[in-house]
Design an enzyme around this catalytic site. Structure first.
Site, PDB file in Angstrom:
ATOM      1  N   THR A 148       0.863  -1.188   0.000  1.00  0.00           N
ATOM      2  CA  THR A 148       0.000   0.000   0.000  1.00  0.00           C
ATOM      3  C   THR A 148       0.896   1.234   0.000  1.00  0.00           C
ATOM      4  OG1 THR A 148      -0.222  -0.254   2.397  1.00  0.00           O
ATOM      5  CG2 THR A 148      -2.026  -1.076   1.028  1.00  0.00           C
ATOM      6  N   LYS A 170       3.855  -6.941   3.927  1.00  0.00           N
ATOM      7  CA  LYS A 170       3.604  -5.541   3.616  1.00  0.00           C
ATOM      8  C   LYS A 170       3.331  -4.817   4.916  1.00  0.00           C
ATOM      9  CE  LYS A 170       0.350  -3.343   3.502  1.00  0.00           C
ATOM     10  NZ  LYS A 170      -0.353  -2.400   4.495  1.00  0.00           N
ATOM     11  N   THR A 181       0.050  -3.022  10.939  1.00  0.00           N
ATOM     12  CA  THR A 181      -0.763  -2.960   9.724  1.00  0.00           C
ATOM     13  C   THR A 181      -0.047  -3.777   8.682  1.00  0.00           C
ATOM     14  OG1 THR A 181      -1.827  -1.596   8.079  1.00  0.00           O
ATOM     15  CG2 THR A 181       0.234  -0.783   8.938  1.00  0.00           C
ATOM     16  N   GLU A 261       6.367   4.678   7.612  1.00  0.00           N
ATOM     17  CA  GLU A 261       5.963   5.920   6.953  1.00  0.00           C
ATOM     18  C   GLU A 261       6.651   7.151   7.546  1.00  0.00           C
ATOM     19  OE1 GLU A 261       1.831   5.617   7.643  1.00  0.00           O
ATOM     20  OE2 GLU A 261       1.443   4.365   5.884  1.00  0.00           O
ATOM     21  N   ASN A 380       0.177  10.684   7.123  1.00  0.00           N
ATOM     22  CA  ASN A 380      -1.027  10.108   7.724  1.00  0.00           C
ATOM     23  C   ASN A 380      -2.176  11.104   7.820  1.00  0.00           C
ATOM     24  OD1 ASN A 380      -0.582   7.177   8.736  1.00  0.00           O
ATOM     25  ND2 ASN A 380       1.362   8.242   9.113  1.00  0.00           N
ATOM     26  N   SER A 385      -6.716  10.920   1.059  1.00  0.00           N
ATOM     27  CA  SER A 385      -6.904  11.839  -0.069  1.00  0.00           C
ATOM     28  C   SER A 385      -6.188  11.336  -1.318  1.00  0.00           C
ATOM     29  CB  SER A 385      -6.380  13.224   0.299  1.00  0.00           C
ATOM     30  OG  SER A 385      -5.004  13.181   0.600  1.00  0.00           O
TER      31      SER A 385
END
Length: 385
Positions: A148, A170, A181, A261, A380, A385
């Site tokens: 993702t 992932k 996640t 991230e 995040n 969006s």
């Protein structure tokens, strides 16, 4: 070759438009046997996605023929429609493979709370396309299809004495215990019973994925699956296999940490001389979840006072006025007071080692985390969006 490195497995990754990028977004991994053994561990979050609810039922008999995974939609909090989508995905795979739907696991990852007829149609189409594209070389595409916000695919393999293990994962954020996640598929051609597979997988995740705590947030879709084909015909020494599985899971966990991230530092928190392993984990996790400490590391500030403040909130056995703290090889705190000057600590490298010596026992544990950065907040804040 990732999950197709062991004998007896085929995989594929295809693009059906779940991602706006046009990249692969549905993966299929099939166990050709002769054994069809499976085990899985799931998020401990009470809020569970539909694929988790399905897979928890399907794994009960310890038999897994295949696993279908999609990115581009979590299929979580999508009501009965979402559970029907998961059920239909398993049924589609079962029909095309000639197996029972109850022996097909399903995984999803992506945005929570979205899902419609278009999503369902694409997942079912991807399942069919993926099965049509299955090959012994399809592991690389499968690993790409489950990404993702990941910047790179994550794979690992281990070659044993006549048997092997392969894995793909992932995950790039929301990494906390109860898994993360993450979606992880591990395969092996060793000969194992369902009971052995379950025990080995739980032991491996306990010291790998369950100790990855990037941002303290727990996902709804976490699943780590182990598929056993027995195609090598080799029954490995149990201790050797468990150690190898832990090595593969540990490698994948570190790859998840490195791709978190927006992170600029990968922090390994080593808690030593604890009264128990549970105490060591609790102390390490208290620091991993402390935003003041994580922000300091982002600013290359060896603020060891924030470490002591964090561990002081735990129930672990120790005297805070006897604790030593070491950062990147420099002991900045001794017996709860200042030691070496802070300017001796170099925090500019991405890798950061924090050692917390509790001085009360022989137990230890390591927790993996990341710093708290502007990029993490930005990524995040704009995820949907």
């Amino acid at each position: 070759m990732t999950v197709t490195a062991p004998q007896g497995f085929e995989a594929a990754g295809v693009a059906v438009g779940l991602k706006s990028t046009g990249k692969p977004d549905v993966a299929v991994v099939v166990n050709r046997g002769p054994l069809k053994v499976g085990a899985a561990v799931f998020t401990s979050n009470r809020a569970k996605a539909n694929p988790i609810l399905w897979s928890q039922q399907a794994i009960q008999d310890g038999v897994v023929e295949a696993i279908v995974l999609n990115s581009g939609g979590a299929n979580c909090f999508t009501g009965s429609f979402g559970f029907q989508t998961t059920h239909q995905t398993a049924e589609k795979a079962a029909e095309l493979l000639g197996v029972s739907a109850g022996d097909v696991l399903v995984c999803s990852t992506g945005l929570i709370g979205t899902g419609d007829e278009t999503f369902r149609a694409k997942v079912l189409d991807g399942t069919a396309q993926g099965i049509a594209a299955l090959s012994a070389d399809g592991g690389v595409d499968a690993a790409r299809a489950i990404m993702t916000t990941d910047s790179v695919s994550k794979t690992s393999t281990f070659q044993g004495d006549g048997w092997s293990i392969g894995g793909m994962a992932k995950g790039a954020g929301m990494l906390a215990p109860g898994l993360a996640t993450m979606l992880v598929v591990v395969t092996t051609d060793a000969v194992l019973t369902a009971e052995q597979a379950d025990a080995h997988l739980r032991a491996a995740t306990r010291v790998s994925f369950d100790r990855l705590d990037s941002d303290g947030c727990m996902s709804t879709n976490d699943q780590v699956s182990l598929l056993v084909s027995g195609a090598s015909g080799v029954t490995p020494d149990e201790d050797a296999f468990r150690a190898a599985l832990a090595e593969v899971c540990g490698d994948l966990a570190r790859r998840l940490q490195a791709d978190a991230e927006g992170a600029s530092h990968d922090i390994a928190i080593h808690v030593v001389h604890a009264a128990s392993e549970e105490d060591a984990v609790e102390v390490g996790r208290s620091v991993a979840r402390n935003n003041l400490f994580k922000a300091a590391i982002f600013g290359n500030d060896p603020n060891w006072g924030r470490v002591l403040a964090a561990i002081g909130t735990t129930e672990a056995e120790f005297d805070p006025y006897r604790v030593d703290v070491e950062m990147n090889g420099v002991r900045v705190c001794s017996d709860g007071g200042p030691d070496r000057p802070r300017d001796e600590v170099d925090l500019t490298p991405r890798a950061v080692s924090l050692v917390i010596d509790l001085k009360v026992g022989d137990a230890e544990a390591t927790i993996l985390t990341n710093d708290l950065t502007h990029d993490y907040v930005h990524e995040n804040s704009a995820y949907a969006s």
